[in-house]
Each structure stands twice: as C-alpha cells, then as structure tokens.
Design a protein around this motif. Structure first.
Motif, PDB file in Angstrom:
ATOM      1  N   ARG A  62       0.732  -1.130   0.006  1.00  0.00           N
ATOM      2  CA  ARG A  62      -0.007  -0.012   0.093  1.00  0.00           C
ATOM      3  C   ARG A  62       0.990   1.111   0.003  1.00  0.00           C
ATOM      4  O   ARG A  62       1.675   1.505   0.875  1.00  0.00           O
ATOM      5  N   ILE A  63       0.526   2.080  -0.760  1.00  0.00           N
ATOM      6  CA  ILE A  63       1.379   3.332  -1.025  1.00  0.00           C
ATOM      7  C   ILE A  63       0.224   4.508  -0.798  1.00  0.00           C
ATOM      8  O   ILE A  63      -0.283   4.710  -1.846  1.00  0.00           O
TER       9      ILE A  63
ATOM     10  N   ARG B 294       2.234   6.341  -6.164  1.00  0.00           N
ATOM     11  CA  ARG B 294       1.598   4.966  -6.358  1.00  0.00           C
ATOM     12  C   ARG B 294       1.103   4.651  -7.736  1.00  0.00           C
ATOM     13  O   ARG B 294       1.515   3.685  -8.457  1.00  0.00           O
ATOM     14  N   ARG B 295       0.798   5.773  -8.506  1.00  0.00           N
ATOM     15  CA  ARG B 295       0.489   5.538 -10.044  1.00  0.00           C
ATOM     16  C   ARG B 295       1.810   5.591 -10.797  1.00  0.00           C
ATOM     17  O   ARG B 295       2.045   4.716 -11.718  1.00  0.00           O
TER      18      ARG B 295
ATOM     19  N   ARG C 279      -0.429   9.287  -3.834  1.00  0.00           N
ATOM     20  CA  ARG C 279      -1.038   8.971  -5.088  1.00  0.00           C
ATOM     21  C   ARG C 279      -0.042   9.171  -6.307  1.00  0.00           C
ATOM     22  O   ARG C 279      -0.072   8.214  -7.234  1.00  0.00           O
TER      23      ARG C 279
ATOM     24  N   GLN D  21       2.664   1.809 -10.592  1.00  0.00           N
ATOM     25  CA  GLN D  21       1.674   1.176 -11.296  1.00  0.00           C
ATOM     26  C   GLN D  21       2.164   1.209 -12.831  1.00  0.00           C
ATOM     27  O   GLN D  21       2.023   0.126 -13.601  1.00  0.00           O
TER      28      GLN D  21
END
Length: 446
Positions: A408-409, A415-416, A412, A419
């Motif tokens: 879990r990051i 995180r993106r 945002r 991904q």
C-alpha cells in the motif's frame, strides 16, 4: 494465405486491418460509408473522429498516457499517426481530425494486403476468422446479426457531440489562454464567467428546448458523456464541478480563478475552429445558438457544427466475450472498438490493435493470449469481460481498472508511477511472445 474479413473501417477496424496485414494476413476491409452513411459521420474517410478531437492526456504516469505508451510499444499505427497530426492542446494529445482520418485512409488504402470494399455487411461469415469493428453506429441489419450470434438482445446508450465555433468569431478581448494548473502550454481558450453571467447562462440552458425523442427511443445516456443540459438539471452548481470547473484556470487579468469557465480546444492545424470542451448536448440548433452566445467571448460566435445526439450500440461483453475479444460461442469472431464495451478513441484503437494481433495468432494455429492483468491493455480487457453483466456499462481506462499494488502506497503520485512501471515491465515479455507468433506469416508478404 489466410484471409480475414474486417467489418468497419473506423478507429478499431483500421488498426486491426493494419496489424493483420503487416504480419502477412490478407484482409478484406468492409466500410459501408459512403454507400450508406450514419447520423454522425460527415465523410467517407477511415477512422473519422465524430465527437471530440482529443485522445486525452499525454502527462506521464496518467492512465491515458499509460495506455498510449503500451500501444506505442506494441506498434500501433493510429497512435503514431495521431502524433503526426497533433494540434496544440496543453498536456493532451489532440489532432486535426480531417488530417488524421485522411492520413489513416491513405496508409490503409496503400497497403497491398488490404482490399477495401465499400458496402454494407449484413451477415457475419461462418467459419472464417472475422473482426467486427462496426462501432457505436452499427447498422440495424448488422446489429440484428450480432444479436443472433450472441443469442441475446444487444444493449445501447445515447452519446452526444460537442459544438464547434469559428475562431475568428471569438471575441478575444473577453477570454484568456491557459492550461489547467499550467500543465503543458497555454493552448486552451478560456471563457470566464462571473456569478451573474453563470446564473444567466444556467437559467437559459435548463429552459432551452431539446430535440424531441422519437416514440421508439429511450434516452439511456452513458453516464460519462451526459449532455450538458442533463448535467445542469442535477443541481445549479453541478456544471461548476464538471465541464465548467474553474479550478486551476487562474485568469491572468485578475490573478484568481473565475466563478465558472468554458474551455475551447483547437480543432485543427489551421486553428480556424475550436470545440467547446464537454458541451455535448441535445438541444435544437436555434436554441444552442441562443444559449451558447451567452458565454463571454461568444456573443457573435459562428457555429459550423452544433451539438448532436446519436445512438451508440454495444454488446454485453462480460456475458459474450473472452479476454482475447473472441465470442465465447463463436471463437473465430472477434469484436473490437466501442461495440465491444469500451469508451473512448484510444480505447477503441487499443481493442482494434489487440483484435488484429489475436486474429494473427488464430491464423497461425496458436492460442491467443490476453495482455497481462497489470497492464492498461490487460486491465481494460479484464473489465469488459469480468464486470457484472447485469450492470455493465462501457468504460474508459482509469487507474481504478488496474489491480492495486501489493504494497500500500499512500502518496497517489508515487503509487501511480509504480503502477505504470509495473505495467510496462510486464508488457514487454508479452509483446515479445505476441510478435514472435506473427513472424512466420510476415515472411509471406510480397
């Protein structure tokens, strides 16, 4: 040499045809225009863009950027042409729509392995590898054929087209150039509204007369592309949180964002026309002219095209398709484009690219393999084939469709970015396998 009929020369069909032909397959590309036109198209060119001219964000580590980056790595023809026909649009990839479709038509028409047939297709060939890419405006006869094959009634929704204004009819003394949050270059014309101007516009909009629906029509709008008057009816400030959102668009003359703003995006390379971003509507043309001229800077606007509405047809993909775009009951038939349950230009091109690659695999005697789940391509395919069939609606690519990271990051942006890195890392081995399948066929090219 394997022969592949492709029905429809829109975004998906054109891309699918090129992907097949460049790998040695003989393609018969069927396009019913201009023999039979649609309510929305204006030309007979391939890959005509009938709504917006934007292919969405080019900002790195956004979901639209990731999908386009995956397609670039996969060798998408249309994404490459889009870059060649780009017009200024801040951080977005927007194109001169006439130049774009003309170039696609030229490239496809000059490919020796693609035979073009200008005719309406009403039956899907039995026992042949076939790509159906007839788009949201599939003819009634072919819609019935698809319904016959699927064994269930097809679904539909209504979509709208934004108006276009001639550039020299805009009063530039009342507008300013800016991109939201200053991302990219200041390519958008912004028409600022004070509260009193907004209230006047709002009252005129919700009281304007709409085009009357025919008795057999059910106006089942797609939620992500609602007519502006439908958005307005949901509340007085709804537009200010939607297409007229002023956040990040500071007026240089005041140093502050306006109360509301209408954005205009360049329509072509000549910069002689602009479209009203997010202003798709279902109003009578005379009413559109009256209401839109209440927007500051557009008091004397000339509109070469008003907003329109048309039926968009799509199938219930979760019940009917595999993740490789094959019909479950008819695996030689692949569907691509908006008819298969995606929404958006880039998403349509993506499914056309995948359908072409999968058709090559089938023709080579191989089993098609869907893109990895962690990729944007794979996540889009996962959604349209695994969503709740009872509540299915078409979707654009968003990070919500991608699987969450194992760790879990909270940040945002981080995180993106992670991904996107994961998606591209998993894409490359899949691409290598897909392209290797196609290589023996390519040797048969003349």
């Amino acid at each position: 040499m394997t022969h592949v009929p492709i029905i429809g020369a829109g975004l998906a069909g054109s891309e699918a045809a090129w992907q097949c032909a460049r790998r040695g397959l003989s393609v018969e590309l069927h396009e019913m225009r201009p023999v039979r036109n649609t309510p929305a198209h204006q030309t007979a060119d391939f890959a005509e863009l009938v709504c917006s001219n934007s292919l969405k964000s080019e900002s790195e580590n956004t979901a639209p950027w990731l999908l386009k980056e995956e397609m670039r790595r996969a060798g998408s023809l249309l994404i490459g042409i889009a870059r060649d026909c780009a017009v200024p649009a801040g951080h977005a990839l927007a194109v001169d729509r006439a130049a774009f479709s003309a170039k696609v038509t030229e490239v496809i028409s000059s490919e020796p392995l693609i035979q073009i047939r200008r005719e309406e297709v009403t039956e899907i060939p039995e026992g042949e590898i076939t790509v159906v890419a007839t788009g949201p405006l599939t003819s009634d006869a072919l819609s019935q054929e698809i319904a016959r094959l699927s064994g269930s009634s097809h679904l539909y929704f209504y979509d709208s087209i934004s108006p276009i204004v001639e550039a020299d009819s805009i009063d530039m003394s009342k507008v300013y150039l800016a991109a939201r949050y200053d991302k990219g270059t200041a390519d958008y014309i912004n028409c600022p509204m004070a509260k009193q101007e907004y209230d006047c516009f709002y009252d005129a909009l919700i009281s304007a007369e709409s085009v009357e629906a025919k008795e057999w029509e059910k106006l089942n709008y797609f939620e992500a592309c609602l007519p502006i008057e439908e958005i307005a009816r949901r509340g007085r400030d709804t537009l200010r949180f939607g297409p007229m959102k002023p956040v990040g668009l500071k007026d240089p003359r005041t140093g502050k964002p306006p109360y509301a703003v209408v954005q205009l995006r360049q329509e072509n390379l000549r910069a002689d026309s602009y479209n009203l971003v997010g202003f798709q509507n279902h109003l009578k043309f005379g009413e559109q002219a009256r209401v839109l001229r209440l927007i500051p800077g557009l008091e004397n606007a000339r509109f070469p095209r008003f907003g329109q509405i048309h039926r968009n047809t799509y199938i219930n993909s979760p019940a009917l398709l595999t993740p490789t775009l094959q019909m479950r009951e008819h695996p030689d038939v692949l569907l691509a484009g908006q008819i298969c349950g995606v929404e958006g230009y880039v998403e349509s091109i993506a499914t056309g690219m995948l359908a072409g690659l999968h058709a090559v695999a089938i023709a080579s005697g191989e089993t098609p393999v869907a893109p990895p789940r962690a990729t944007a391509l794979g996540s889009l395919m996962h959604y349209i084939t695994n969503a709740d069939a009872k509540k299915f609606q078409p979707a654009n690519i968003t990070f919500d469709l991608l699987p969450p990271l194992e760790t879990r990051i909270r940040d945002r942006q981080v995180r993106r970015r992670m991904q996107c890195e994961l998606a591209l890392a998993e894409l490359d081995p899949w691409l290598a396998d897909v392209l290797n399948v196609a290589s023996p066929l390519a040797s048969s090219r003349p």
